[in-house]
Scaffold this motif. Structure first.
Motif, PDB file in Angstrom:
ATOM      1  N   ASP A  12      72.059 147.073 -41.634  1.00  0.00           N
ATOM      2  CA  ASP A  12      71.844 147.001 -43.084  1.00  0.00           C
ATOM      3  C   ASP A  12      70.671 146.085 -43.405  1.00  0.00           C
ATOM      4  O   ASP A  12      69.820 146.408 -44.248  1.00  0.00           O
ATOM      5  N   ARG A  13      70.638 144.950 -42.747  1.00  0.00           N
ATOM      6  CA  ARG A  13      69.551 144.004 -43.022  1.00  0.00           C
ATOM      7  C   ARG A  13      68.200 144.567 -42.587  1.00  0.00           C
ATOM      8  O   ARG A  13      67.166 144.291 -43.200  1.00  0.00           O
ATOM      9  N   TRP A  14      68.219 145.411 -41.536  1.00  0.00           N
ATOM     10  CA  TRP A  14      66.962 146.030 -41.088  1.00  0.00           C
ATOM     11  C   TRP A  14      66.397 146.969 -42.149  1.00  0.00           C
ATOM     12  O   TRP A  14      65.220 146.868 -42.511  1.00  0.00           O
ATOM     13  N   ILE A  15      67.232 147.879 -42.673  1.00  0.00           N
ATOM     14  CA  ILE A  15      66.691 148.853 -43.628  1.00  0.00           C
ATOM     15  C   ILE A  15      66.285 148.157 -44.928  1.00  0.00           C
ATOM     16  O   ILE A  15      65.314 148.561 -45.576  1.00  0.00           O
ATOM     17  N   LEU A  16      66.988 147.079 -45.297  1.00  0.00           N
ATOM     18  CA  LEU A  16      66.593 146.335 -46.493  1.00  0.00           C
ATOM     19  C   LEU A  16      65.288 145.578 -46.257  1.00  0.00           C
ATOM     20  O   LEU A  16      64.481 145.412 -47.186  1.00  0.00           O
ATOM     21  N   SER A  17      65.071 145.126 -45.041  1.00  0.00           N
ATOM     22  CA  SER A  17      63.793 144.501 -44.704  1.00  0.00           C
ATOM     23  C   SER A  17      62.663 145.532 -44.750  1.00  0.00           C
ATOM     24  O   SER A  17      61.572 145.263 -45.263  1.00  0.00           O
ATOM     25  N   ARG A  18      62.930 146.723 -44.221  1.00  0.00           N
ATOM     26  CA  ARG A  18      61.949 147.817 -44.312  1.00  0.00           C
ATOM     27  C   ARG A  18      61.653 148.140 -45.772  1.00  0.00           C
ATOM     28  O   ARG A  18      60.524 148.472 -46.138  1.00  0.00           O
ATOM     29  N   LEU A  19      62.675 148.044 -46.623  1.00  0.00           N
ATOM     30  CA  LEU A  19      62.506 148.329 -48.047  1.00  0.00           C
ATOM     31  C   LEU A  19      61.532 147.349 -48.693  1.00  0.00           C
ATOM     32  O   LEU A  19      60.710 147.733 -49.535  1.00  0.00           O
ATOM     33  N   GLN A  20      61.599 146.087 -48.276  1.00  0.00           N
ATOM     34  CA  GLN A  20      60.659 145.092 -48.828  1.00  0.00           C
ATOM     35  C   GLN A  20      59.227 145.436 -48.423  1.00  0.00           C
ATOM     36  O   GLN A  20      58.294 145.300 -49.215  1.00  0.00           O
ATOM     37  N   GLY A  21      59.076 145.922 -47.187  1.00  0.00           N
ATOM     38  CA  GLY A  21      57.742 146.349 -46.743  1.00  0.00           C
ATOM     39  C   GLY A  21      57.226 147.514 -47.558  1.00  0.00           C
ATOM     40  O   GLY A  21      56.027 147.598 -47.877  1.00  0.00           O
ATOM     41  N   LEU A  22      58.131 148.442 -47.919  1.00  0.00           N
ATOM     42  CA  LEU A  22      57.725 149.577 -48.756  1.00  0.00           C
ATOM     43  C   LEU A  22      57.256 149.100 -50.126  1.00  0.00           C
ATOM     44  O   LEU A  22      56.231 149.574 -50.648  1.00  0.00           O
ATOM     45  N   ILE A  23      57.990 148.168 -50.715  1.00  0.00           N
ATOM     46  CA  ILE A  23      57.614 147.659 -52.046  1.00  0.00           C
ATOM     47  C   ILE A  23      56.220 147.036 -51.997  1.00  0.00           C
ATOM     48  O   ILE A  23      55.369 147.297 -52.858  1.00  0.00           O
ATOM     49  N   ILE A  24      55.977 146.202 -50.981  1.00  0.00           N
ATOM     50  CA  ILE A  24      54.668 145.551 -50.855  1.00  0.00           C
ATOM     51  C   ILE A  24      53.562 146.579 -50.686  1.00  0.00           C
ATOM     52  O   ILE A  24      52.507 146.519 -51.345  1.00  0.00           O
ATOM     53  N   ALA A  25      53.782 147.578 -49.814  1.00  0.00           N
ATOM     54  CA  ALA A  25      52.768 148.615 -49.578  1.00  0.00           C
ATOM     55  C   ALA A  25      52.528 149.446 -50.830  1.00  0.00           C
ATOM     56  O   ALA A  25      51.375 149.784 -51.155  1.00  0.00           O
ATOM     57  N   ALA A  26      53.604 149.782 -51.547  1.00  0.00           N
ATOM     58  CA  ALA A  26      53.459 150.604 -52.749  1.00  0.00           C
ATOM     59  C   ALA A  26      52.702 149.857 -53.842  1.00  0.00           C
ATOM     60  O   ALA A  26      51.826 150.426 -54.518  1.00  0.00           O
ATOM     61  N   ARG A  27      53.018 148.594 -54.029  1.00  0.00           N
ATOM     62  CA  ARG A  27      52.308 147.799 -55.041  1.00  0.00           C
ATOM     63  C   ARG A  27      50.810 147.757 -54.751  1.00  0.00           C
ATOM     64  O   ARG A  27      49.980 147.938 -55.648  1.00  0.00           O
ATOM     65  N   ALA A  28      50.467 147.518 -53.490  1.00  0.00           N
ATOM     66  CA  ALA A  28      49.051 147.441 -53.115  1.00  0.00           C
ATOM     67  C   ALA A  28      48.361 148.788 -53.315  1.00  0.00           C
ATOM     68  O   ALA A  28      47.217 148.850 -53.789  1.00  0.00           O
ATOM     69  N   SER A  29      49.050 149.873 -52.986  1.00  0.00           N
ATOM     70  CA  SER A  29      48.448 151.211 -53.091  1.00  0.00           C
ATOM     71  C   SER A  29      48.268 151.626 -54.541  1.00  0.00           C
ATOM     72  O   SER A  29      47.238 152.194 -54.920  1.00  0.00           O
ATOM     73  N   TYR A  30      49.255 151.344 -55.375  1.00  0.00           N
ATOM     74  CA  TYR A  30      49.102 151.656 -56.803  1.00  0.00           C
ATOM     75  C   TYR A  30      47.962 150.838 -57.411  1.00  0.00           C
ATOM     76  O   TYR A  30      47.195 151.334 -58.245  1.00  0.00           O
ATOM     77  N   ALA A  31      47.835 149.588 -56.993  1.00  0.00           N
ATOM     78  CA  ALA A  31      46.760 148.736 -57.510  1.00  0.00           C
ATOM     79  C   ALA A  31      45.393 149.289 -57.126  1.00  0.00           C
ATOM     80  O   ALA A  31      44.408 149.094 -57.862  1.00  0.00           O
ATOM     81  N   ASP A  32      45.338 149.989 -55.954  1.00  0.00           N
ATOM     82  CA  ASP A  32      44.079 150.598 -55.504  1.00  0.00           C
ATOM     83  C   ASP A  32      43.930 152.034 -56.002  1.00  0.00           C
ATOM     84  O   ASP A  32      43.028 152.750 -55.556  1.00  0.00           O
ATOM     85  N   TYR A  33      44.827 152.470 -56.901  1.00  0.00           N
ATOM     86  CA  TYR A  33      44.818 153.853 -57.418  1.00  0.00           C
ATOM     87  C   TYR A  33      44.841 154.861 -56.263  1.00  0.00           C
ATOM     88  O   TYR A  33      44.063 155.813 -56.221  1.00  0.00           O
ATOM     89  N   SER A  34      45.740 154.617 -55.321  1.00  0.00           N
ATOM     90  CA  SER A  34      45.837 155.468 -54.133  1.00  0.00           C
ATOM     91  C   SER A  34      47.251 156.019 -53.998  1.00  0.00           C
ATOM     92  O   SER A  34      48.036 155.555 -53.153  1.00  0.00           O
ATOM     93  N   PRO A  35      47.628 157.010 -54.804  1.00  0.00           N
ATOM     94  CA  PRO A  35      48.984 157.575 -54.710  1.00  0.00           C
ATOM     95  C   PRO A  35      49.256 158.219 -53.357  1.00  0.00           C
ATOM     96  O   PRO A  35      50.398 158.266 -52.908  1.00  0.00           O
ATOM     97  N   ARG A  36      48.210 158.716 -52.690  1.00  0.00           N
ATOM     98  CA  ARG A  36      48.412 159.317 -51.371  1.00  0.00           C
ATOM     99  C   ARG A  36      48.981 158.293 -50.386  1.00  0.00           C
ATOM    100  O   ARG A  36      49.891 158.591 -49.604  1.00  0.00           O
ATOM    101  N   THR A  37      48.455 157.079 -50.433  1.00  0.00           N
ATOM    102  CA  THR A  37      48.939 156.030 -49.539  1.00  0.00           C
ATOM    103  C   THR A  37      50.381 155.673 -49.856  1.00  0.00           C
ATOM    104  O   THR A  37      51.187 155.386 -48.956  1.00  0.00           O
ATOM    105  N   VAL A  38      50.720 155.693 -51.162  1.00  0.00           N
ATOM    106  CA  VAL A  38      52.110 155.458 -51.554  1.00  0.00           C
ATOM    107  C   VAL A  38      53.008 156.516 -50.913  1.00  0.00           C
ATOM    108  O   VAL A  38      54.062 156.214 -50.345  1.00  0.00           O
ATOM    109  N   CYS A  39      52.577 157.780 -51.005  1.00  0.00           N
ATOM    110  CA  CYS A  39      53.375 158.888 -50.461  1.00  0.00           C
ATOM    111  C   CYS A  39      53.593 158.731 -48.960  1.00  0.00           C
ATOM    112  O   CYS A  39      54.692 159.002 -48.456  1.00  0.00           O
ATOM    113  N   LEU A  40      52.557 158.304 -48.249  1.00  0.00           N
ATOM    114  CA  LEU A  40      52.694 158.128 -46.807  1.00  0.00           C
ATOM    115  C   LEU A  40      53.692 157.015 -46.484  1.00  0.00           C
ATOM    116  O   LEU A  40      54.505 157.134 -45.556  1.00  0.00           O
TER     117      LEU A  40
END
Length: 357
Positions: A12-40
């Motif tokens: 459980d702690r692993w997938i929640l840790s992975r979730l934090q990584g997704l949030i960080i990556a998504a925030r950075a990608s949206y800030a760069d106007y890169s929805p494709r990177t968000v999708c990946l």
């Protein structure tokens, strides 16, 4: 109140840790106007969530004697889904809205009326566990490599084996393999796992010679016989390879009512991994199974094959996953009798039997 994350299992702690990584990556990608990177990033996370977390923990969701553990599994999955909705809402607005209404508004009238009224998620550094993520990534790599070793030997995963030896690339892989050895045993259907030191030399992969006809030479000689010869030769390929290795110089191949005599020059010889080998390598890492199948292991493999067939039969009969059945059997097979005597209770549990006789 949800169970504190610190009290939940590693998975459980692993997938929640992975979730934090997704949030960080998504925030950075949206800030760069890169929805494709968000999708990946979302695709990679959903792959981990669906094909690793949920698949490995499916018993916790619907077949468990530990209500507290089941609750933690549902809490973790629910938290992942809610964050996933909010992360993907800007790019798939209608699907996420429908899911939000089902998952949140259906039971919480005080929640925001729409997923698009919620705040974008913030990563929680306290939930990020880099070492845990590294360990699980190592286990995923090792599991994939070990499955290739089974494929090489053409041994189905349903056939249990006695021992798997893992040669890790480094200390991270070694730590991950030891930490999640129970997961690897279950995933790879093996009774015991031995993790050796990094840089331990891998066993040599045994090879055998397989012969192929040199059609450039034989085409001119065989002419009309070429087509039936090409059809007949594959079943002799391994045997001819063995005789070639033994130094023989003449090889007789039966083609219908005729025979074709080949010399060493008529053959192309290739080395292929032996079917008796169950060894795989990936860079410096390696995995090797003991392929000795004892009578007990053979019977357990038959039991698993039978269980799968009965589960397919349940599905073909249109039964729902929670439907109970009565199972009767009749057999003159000594092996089947032993299987029901030895694993009858397990089969009844897996098939949701009210009776088995």
């Amino acid at each position: 109140e949800p169970t504190p994350v610190s009290e939940r299992p590693d998975f459980d702690r692993w997938i929640l840790s992975r979730l934090q990584g997704l949030i960080i990556a998504a925030r950075a990608s949206y800030a760069d106007y890169s929805p494709r990177t968000v999708c990946l990033a979302v695709e990679a996370f959903v792959e981990d969530l669906s094909n690793w977390y949920i698949r490995q923990n499916r018993r916790r969701f619907w077949k468990t004697d530990d209500p507290a553990d089941q609750r933690m599994a549902y809490e973790t999955l629910y938290e992942c889904l809610l964050v996933l909705l909010r992360v993907t809402a800007p790019i798939i607005p209608f699907v996420t809205e429908e899911m939000y209404q089902n998952l949140v508004r259906s039971h919480d009238d005080e929640a925001p009326e729409s997923v698009h009224h919620t705040d974008f998620p913030e990563a929680e550094s306290a939930l990020a566990d880099r070492q845990l993520v590294e360990d699980m990534a190592a286990v995923q790599r090792l599991s994939s490599m070990a499955l290739k070793a089974r494929e090489t030997a053409k041994i189905k995963v349903r056939q249990p084996l006695a021992t798997l030896t893992i040669g890790p690339t480094d200390a991270t892989e070694q730590r991950g393999a030891k930490r999640f050895s129970a997961l690897l045993r279950e995933e790879l259907n093996v009774k015991a796992i031995e993790v050796v030191e990094p840089e331990t030399k891998a066993p040599e992969i045994p090879v055998e010679l397989v012969a192929k006809p040199n059609l450039k030479i034989l085409g001119k000689r065989l002419r009309k016989q070429l087509k039936p010869f090409k059809q007949a030769f594959p079943e002799h390929a391994v045997e001819v390879g063995r005789r070639y290795k033994a130094g023989e110089s003449s090889f007789v191949i039966k083609v219908g009512d005729d025979v074709v005599v080949l010399s060493r020059d008529d053959l192309i010889i290739k080395e292929v991994p032996s079917k008796d080998a169950a060894i795989a390598k990936d860079g410096e890492a390696w995995a090797s199974f003991d392929t000795t199948i004892t009578e007990d292991l053979r019977l357990e493999g038959l039991m698993r094959e039978m269980l799968r067939s009965l589960q397919v039969l349940r599905k073909e009969e249109g039964l729902q996953i929670e439907d109970r059945i009565r199972l009767s059997y009749a057999t003159t097979s000594e092996a089947m009798t032993t299987i029901f005597e030895r694993w009858g209770e397990y089969l009844g549990s897996e098939l949701l039997c009210t009776s088995l006789e």
